[in-house]
Design a protein around this motif. Structure first.
Motif, PDB file in Angstrom:
ATOM      1  N   LYS A 280      32.860  18.512   3.696  1.00  0.00           N
ATOM      2  CA  LYS A 280      33.863  17.273   3.910  1.00  0.00           C
ATOM      3  C   LYS A 280      33.283  15.895   3.585  1.00  0.00           C
ATOM      4  CE  LYS A 280      36.104  16.960   7.921  1.00  0.00           C
ATOM      5  NZ  LYS A 280      36.352  16.524   9.503  1.00  0.00           N
ATOM      6  N   TRP A 281      34.000  15.168   2.812  1.00  0.00           N
ATOM      7  CA  TRP A 281      33.819  13.860   2.508  1.00  0.00           C
ATOM      8  C   TRP A 281      34.659  12.906   3.020  1.00  0.00           C
ATOM      9  CZ3 TRP A 281      36.450  10.535  -0.777  1.00  0.00           C
ATOM     10  CH2 TRP A 281      35.962   9.318  -1.165  1.00  0.00           C
ATOM     11  N   ILE A 282      34.504  11.796   3.653  1.00  0.00           N
ATOM     12  CA  ILE A 282      35.409  10.910   4.058  1.00  0.00           C
ATOM     13  C   ILE A 282      34.847   9.659   3.899  1.00  0.00           C
ATOM     14  CG2 ILE A 282      36.323   9.735   6.406  1.00  0.00           C
ATOM     15  CD1 ILE A 282      37.474  12.611   5.774  1.00  0.00           C
ATOM     16  N   GLU A 283      35.874   8.913   3.171  1.00  0.00           N
ATOM     17  CA  GLU A 283      35.447   7.599   2.491  1.00  0.00           C
ATOM     18  C   GLU A 283      35.349   6.502   3.549  1.00  0.00           C
ATOM     19  OE1 GLU A 283      37.567   5.566  -1.320  1.00  0.00           O
ATOM     20  OE2 GLU A 283      38.818   5.688   0.584  1.00  0.00           O
ATOM     21  N   THR A 284      34.203   5.716   3.646  1.00  0.00           N
ATOM     22  CA  THR A 284      33.917   4.608   4.574  1.00  0.00           C
ATOM     23  C   THR A 284      34.950   3.476   4.130  1.00  0.00           C
ATOM     24  OG1 THR A 284      32.223   3.467   3.185  1.00  0.00           O
ATOM     25  CG2 THR A 284      31.510   5.435   4.691  1.00  0.00           C
ATOM     26  N   ARG A 285      35.156   2.587   4.880  1.00  0.00           N
ATOM     27  CA  ARG A 285      36.152   1.277   4.543  1.00  0.00           C
ATOM     28  C   ARG A 285      35.316   0.544   3.358  1.00  0.00           C
ATOM     29  NH1 ARG A 285      41.090   1.125   4.334  1.00  0.00           N
ATOM     30  NH2 ARG A 285      41.227   1.870   6.556  1.00  0.00           N
ATOM     31  N   ARG A 286      33.925   0.402   3.580  1.00  0.00           N
ATOM     32  CA  ARG A 286      33.427  -0.148   2.301  1.00  0.00           C
ATOM     33  C   ARG A 286      33.777   0.363   0.992  1.00  0.00           C
ATOM     34  NH1 ARG A 286      32.003  -4.811   0.098  1.00  0.00           N
ATOM     35  NH2 ARG A 286      29.860  -4.896  -1.050  1.00  0.00           N
ATOM     36  N   GLU A 287      33.325   1.852   1.035  1.00  0.00           N
ATOM     37  CA  GLU A 287      33.927   2.686  -0.189  1.00  0.00           C
ATOM     38  C   GLU A 287      35.444   2.508  -0.568  1.00  0.00           C
ATOM     39  OE1 GLU A 287      31.171   6.654  -0.416  1.00  0.00           O
ATOM     40  OE2 GLU A 287      32.553   6.485   1.450  1.00  0.00           O
ATOM     41  N   ASN A 288      36.185   2.515   0.091  1.00  0.00           N
ATOM     42  CA  ASN A 288      37.672   2.168   0.184  1.00  0.00           C
ATOM     43  C   ASN A 288      37.755   0.670  -0.666  1.00  0.00           C
ATOM     44  OD1 ASN A 288      40.366   1.090   1.444  1.00  0.00           O
ATOM     45  ND2 ASN A 288      40.644   3.255   0.806  1.00  0.00           N
ATOM     46  N   PHE A 289      37.310  -0.144  -0.247  1.00  0.00           N
ATOM     47  CA  PHE A 289      37.296  -1.384  -1.000  1.00  0.00           C
ATOM     48  C   PHE A 289      36.912  -1.366  -2.471  1.00  0.00           C
ATOM     49  CE2 PHE A 289      37.759  -3.504   3.090  1.00  0.00           C
ATOM     50  CZ  PHE A 289      38.489  -4.647   2.700  1.00  0.00           C
ATOM     51  N   LEU A 290      35.615  -0.618  -2.825  1.00  0.00           N
ATOM     52  CA  LEU A 290      35.109  -0.624  -3.903  1.00  0.00           C
ATOM     53  C   LEU A 290      35.582   0.494  -4.899  1.00  0.00           C
ATOM     54  CD1 LEU A 290      31.193  -0.753  -2.892  1.00  0.00           C
ATOM     55  CD2 LEU A 290      32.594  -2.575  -4.119  1.00  0.00           C
ATOM     56  N   CYS A 291      36.019   1.820  -4.461  1.00  0.00           N
ATOM     57  CA  CYS A 291      36.230   2.851  -5.028  1.00  0.00           C
ATOM     58  C   CYS A 291      37.459   3.641  -5.257  1.00  0.00           C
ATOM     59  CB  CYS A 291      35.210   4.079  -4.718  1.00  0.00           C
ATOM     60  SG  CYS A 291      33.252   3.205  -4.752  1.00  0.00           S
ATOM     61  N   THR A 292      38.486   2.846  -4.241  1.00  0.00           N
ATOM     62  CA  THR A 292      39.846   3.367  -4.449  1.00  0.00           C
ATOM     63  C   THR A 292      40.461   2.327  -5.353  1.00  0.00           C
ATOM     64  OG1 THR A 292      39.838   4.635  -2.639  1.00  0.00           O
ATOM     65  CG2 THR A 292      42.045   3.790  -3.176  1.00  0.00           C
ATOM     66  N   ILE A 293      41.367   2.752  -6.203  1.00  0.00           N
ATOM     67  CA  ILE A 293      42.160   1.965  -7.120  1.00  0.00           C
ATOM     68  C   ILE A 293      42.357   0.547  -6.544  1.00  0.00           C
ATOM     69  CG2 ILE A 293      42.713   3.953  -8.622  1.00  0.00           C
ATOM     70  CD1 ILE A 293      45.504   1.971  -6.831  1.00  0.00           C
ATOM     71  N   HIS A 294      42.551  -0.447  -7.239  1.00  0.00           N
ATOM     72  CA  HIS A 294      43.138  -1.424  -6.906  1.00  0.00           C
ATOM     73  C   HIS A 294      44.382  -1.973  -7.535  1.00  0.00           C
ATOM     74  CE1 HIS A 294      38.899  -3.654  -6.207  1.00  0.00           C
ATOM     75  NE2 HIS A 294      39.144  -2.688  -5.541  1.00  0.00           N
ATOM     76  N   GLY A 295      45.377  -2.912  -7.164  1.00  0.00           N
ATOM     77  CA  GLY A 295      46.581  -3.173  -7.740  1.00  0.00           C
ATOM     78  C   GLY A 295      46.529  -4.510  -8.553  1.00  0.00           C
ATOM     79  N   ARG A 296      47.714  -4.620  -9.125  1.00  0.00           N
ATOM     80  CA  ARG A 296      48.206  -5.794  -9.797  1.00  0.00           C
ATOM     81  C   ARG A 296      46.971  -6.051 -11.021  1.00  0.00           C
ATOM     82  NH1 ARG A 296      51.623  -4.018  -7.081  1.00  0.00           N
ATOM     83  NH2 ARG A 296      52.521  -5.133  -5.184  1.00  0.00           N
ATOM     84  N   GLY A 297      46.576  -7.339 -11.026  1.00  0.00           N
ATOM     85  CA  GLY A 297      45.446  -7.746 -12.120  1.00  0.00           C
ATOM     86  C   GLY A 297      45.888  -8.286 -13.402  1.00  0.00           C
ATOM     87  N   HIS A 298      47.198  -8.895 -13.096  1.00  0.00           N
ATOM     88  CA  HIS A 298      47.796  -9.662 -14.573  1.00  0.00           C
ATOM     89  C   HIS A 298      47.236 -11.167 -14.568  1.00  0.00           C
ATOM     90  CE1 HIS A 298      51.660  -7.002 -15.380  1.00  0.00           C
ATOM     91  NE2 HIS A 298      50.769  -6.294 -15.028  1.00  0.00           N
ATOM     92  N   VAL A 299      47.236 -11.610 -15.953  1.00  0.00           N
ATOM     93  CA  VAL A 299      47.182 -12.932 -16.225  1.00  0.00           C
ATOM     94  C   VAL A 299      48.477 -12.770 -17.382  1.00  0.00           C
ATOM     95  CG1 VAL A 299      46.167 -14.591 -17.477  1.00  0.00           C
ATOM     96  CG2 VAL A 299      44.884 -13.017 -15.973  1.00  0.00           C
ATOM     97  N   ASP A 300      49.754 -13.506 -17.064  1.00  0.00           N
ATOM     98  CA  ASP A 300      50.828 -13.494 -17.862  1.00  0.00           C
ATOM     99  C   ASP A 300      51.076 -14.969 -18.355  1.00  0.00           C
ATOM    100  OD1 ASP A 300      51.343 -10.875 -17.117  1.00  0.00           O
ATOM    101  OD2 ASP A 300      52.594 -11.375 -15.352  1.00  0.00           O
ATOM    102  N   TYR A 301      51.471 -14.950 -19.397  1.00  0.00           N
ATOM    103  CA  TYR A 301      52.074 -16.201 -20.428  1.00  0.00           C
ATOM    104  C   TYR A 301      53.410 -15.978 -20.666  1.00  0.00           C
ATOM    105  CZ  TYR A 301      47.016 -17.367 -20.630  1.00  0.00           C
ATOM    106  OH  TYR A 301      45.602 -17.568 -20.354  1.00  0.00           O
TER     107      TYR A 301
END
Length: 777
Positions: A280-301
């Motif tokens: 079993k592996w359960i992600e820690t909250r710190r790992e969740n911040f670092l290693c689960t995908i992030h969203g958005r991240g746009h710079v739009d002109y």
């Protein structure tokens, strides 16, 4: 509405505000999540992760960890090199796809990159031993800003390529050059949609169990796509797919972050085979911040061309997408959704869009609630407000002028979509009436005379949902359902979708109850076990009911025809009707109940011609088009002139998601989406420093909105059925997030417009607003 059949009145359940049938187990704490899975002799894994955003791995010393109490194994990238790389399902011309191993080999390229894994008798022993693994790194230059990553001379994230361009994408529609040449006014603006962290209440988790004698791998994982996980993990591990069973227990939030196949899922399967024990592996909250995908991240002109009367002629858009360090399952596809929806619900036929995906030494971005559509809506709705300000036209009036007209549907957009149905003016007019817009503007003018900062923001959104026709998706756009009527007349639905908060255990039961004339309590909905449920695509993109529910509907139609055949045999008449839970002979009025018919179907003493025993139907439904919900959100905000804090005084949401199966669940979906939209607008932001270190990597630093920070949400609706499916539904799971952020930002910019403020990038933190007020004063 009610119907009377054989003297029994049956009330229709579709359209009723029924409480979710799944809630009792959730609110009493009796639901089963991955971390609740306990198997005999189970071991626990802890992962050693890179503290550097970019570095060479010179050596890894594991002896101390191996000799630590309770440790049974330590593995590094050299051990797992033969495991297949993390899959990217999206494809674009010229796409650069780095091979991402489940454990790093030779180098690391983001903070949190897995380097080694320790397996021990309990999780505390595993973590203690993981702390003893010594990795000798040679730090390398890192880049965390996507625009800096694309600059000449930037350090390449992947040395096999000379620069950090992950992909480019171009799309044209109409005659953009002519539109801009004929314009009376052109407005331009750089608009960012900052990185966000999905922050599901339940972090990711995996339990892997290997049965060597049968060569069977059981994988318990918190995912939105169990069947796709089975297919891809089997490929990564070189196993026969039919010997991999993926079981998805309760999922404590996904929001797109679990629409993925992660390294840890294959890694745990590989470890279970090696140690011949469950792990079993359960992600820690710190790992969740670092290693689960992030969203958005746009710079739009953006550039918007228009006539003096406010008619929008054309749109130009350049998107710089922060891809992150490598591609997760759908990373390159997400910004293309922003291009598809860049015109919003406006009728301009001239667009030009370019995307540049930029590798950075950060966690990859991927689907997060709305997935490309919030970015598109935020951009076009901000630009329409900027245009309205430039031309001194009321923001409601300029929208009404540019909406696609009711008689133009189905409407072909400049980006190649076909909007299915709509009445875009209806929710806007309803929202304006609800806030008493004319009076509200007068109150705003009076408040300004008193030195108050009051703003009114309008957002009129459209979204692409029911993802979608298979040619437009990386893994198939259909969905499946099996409906089984037991000999007792009770009903089991096995859905290929994987609901995890959307309420389909209730809404699918409502559909079935109405179609079969039975109680909703007689229907059981099963999902998430690949050895029980037929192959399905999963839950994302507001597709669960529009596609999965339609598959259920068609399976029910098959069964209704079969029920009539068996009922006709029992009643010895060909002239029968099935309705309200009974097969009725139209000549004599005699009837047979569904349990009686079901029992006879399985007993099979006398079969109708060309009919098999039993009452089971499986359907795979392929949609002919996407669906396109729409709506209007209006925000009234007030800014504290001393602190810069934004208070939302009123939030009105009028959404049109087609026919409404359960209005209570719809309201909950909208409210949850709005909470995440407000979070992005006012507080949330994933912040990396120049060295690729995540500075907002704990809940002390990442400002998720709390309950007391949320306004009262006034939810209303209009109803425009979709012609795409027989249910007439469009989808609503992402509507709140998509419509929210531009309404909030438009409101705050409107409040500060006397200071000449034209645009503010999210999040609108008190500090940011206070600096604007200080300069203005």
């Amino acid at each position: 509405m009610a119907t009377t059949i054989a003297g029994v009145e049956k009330e229709k359940l579709v359209g009723k505000r029924l409480r979710r049938r799944e809630d009792p187990r959730l609110i009493t704490g009796t639901a089963t999540y991955v971390d609740d899975i306990h198997l005999e002799d189970m071991q626990y894994a802890a992962i050693v992760r890179s503290p550097h955003a970019a570095a060479r791995i010179l050596s890894i010393e594991i002896a101390a960890a191996q000799n630590s109490p309770g440790v049974i194994a330590v593995f590094t990238g050299k051990d797992t090199e033969k495991v297949g790389g993390v899959p990217c399902g999206a494809s674009l011309p010229g796409l650069r796809v780095p091979h991402h191993n489940v454990l790093a080999v030779g180098r690391v390229y983001f903070v949190g990159h897995p380097v080694a894994v320790v397996v021990a008798k309990d999780r505390y022993m595993a973590q203690d031993a993981a702390d003893l693994v010594e990795v000798n790194y040679e730090p390398l230059p890192a880049v965390a800003d996507p625009e800096k990553a694309l600059a000449p001379g930037a350090a390449p994230v992947h040395p096999e390529w000379p620069d950090n361009v992950a992909f480019t994408f171009h799309q044209d529609g109409g005659d953009v050059d002519k539109a801009f040449a004929e314009a009376d006014v052109v407005v331009k603006q750089r608009i960012t949609s900052q990185r966000l962290i999905p922050m599901a209440m339940e972090t990711r988790g995996v339990v892997a169990e290997w049965h060597g004698a049968d060569r069977q791998l059981n994988l318990y994982t918190s995912t939105q796509i169990p069947h796709l996980v089975r297919t891809l993990v089997a490929t990564m591990l070189g196993l026969d797919e039919n010997r991999v069973r993926v079981i998805t227990p309760e999922v404590g939030g996904g929001f797109g972050s679990k629409l993925n196949v992660y390294a840890e899922e294959a890694l745990m399967g590989w470890i279970a085979q090696k140690i011949q024990k469950p792990v079993k592996w359960i992600e820690t909250r710190r790992e969740n911040f670092l290693c689960t995908i992030h969203g958005r991240g746009h710079v739009d002109y953006y550039e918007l061309a228009a006539k003096r009367d406010g008619t929008i002629l054309g749109i130009k858009l350049k998107i710089i997408q922060d891809v992150g360090a490598y591609h997760q399952l759908l990373t390159p596809a997400i910004p293309t959704l922003s291009v598809l929806m860049m015109p919003g619900i406006y009728k301009t036929q001239n667009i030009r869009a370019d995307i540049v995906g930029a590798f950075t030494n950060c966690m990859p971005t991927d689907a997060y609630r709305g997935a490309g559509r919030p970015e598109a809506t935020h951009g076009i709705e901000r630009m329409v407000d900027i245009l309205a300000d430039e031309l001194q036209i009321d923001p409601a009036e300029i929208r009404l002028k540019n909406f696609v007209a009711n008689d133009q549907f189905p409407f072909h957009t400049a980006t190649g979509l076909m909007y299915d149905s709509g009445n875009y003016a209806a929710p806007l007019k309803k929202a304006l009436d609800l806030v008493d817009y004319g009076k509200l503007r007068q109150e705003q003018a009076d408040a300004r005379k008193q030195g108050k900062w009051i703003g009114i923001g309008i957002s009129t959104y459209g979204e692409i949902c029911a993802i979608g026709p298979s040619p437009a998706t990386p893994a198939g756009g259909w969905e499946s359902a099996t409906v089984k009527i037991e000999p007792s007349g009770k009903v089991t639905i096995m859905t290929g979708a994987c609901p995890h908060g959307q309420g389909e255990e209730t809404t699918f039961a409502q559909i079935a109850a109405d179609e079969l004339g039975i109680s909703v309590d007689d229907v059981l909905v099963v999902r998430g076990d690949t050895s029980i449920v037929q192959y399905g695509i999963g839950t994302f993109g507001s597709r669960g009911t529009a596609i999965g529910g339609t598959a259920v509907y068609f399976a029910l139609q098959d069964l209704k025809e079969k029920i009539k055949k068996f009922g006709a045999v029992l009643l010895e008449s060909d002239d029968v009707t099935f309705s309200g839970g009974n097969v009725v002979c139209n000549k004599t009025g005699q009837s047979k109940s569904l349990p009686e018919v079901a029992a006879s179907a399985y007993r099979a003493m006398k079969l109708p011609p060309n009919t098999e025993p039993g009452l089971v139907s499986t359907r795979f439904w392929e949609p002919p088009n996407f669906t396109f919900p729409f709506g209007t959100h209006i925000v009234v905000s007030e800014i504290d002139g001393q602190t810069g804090e934004v208070k939302i005084r009123r939030y009105v949401a009028v959404d049109d998601c087609g026919n409404r199966i359960n209005p209570l669940i719809i309201d909950g979906q909208v409210h949850g989406g709005i909470a995440q939209g407000i979070g992005q607008a006012l507080w949330e932001q994933a912040v990396y420093d120049d060295n690729g270190q995540l500075l907002s990597g704990e809940l002390t630093d990442y400002a998720v909105p709390r309950a007391h920070m949320m306004p009262w949400i006034e939810s209303e609706h209009t109803t425009t059925p979709s012609p795409v499916n027989p249910l007439g539904v469009k989808g609503v799971g992402e509507a709140g997030t998509i419509g929210c952020s531009p309404a909030v930002v438009n409101s705050v910019v409107d409040a500060l417009s006397p200071l000449g403020v034209r645009h503010i990038d999210m999040p609108l933190t008190p500090e940011k607003i206070w600096h604007i007020l200080s300069k203005g004063a």
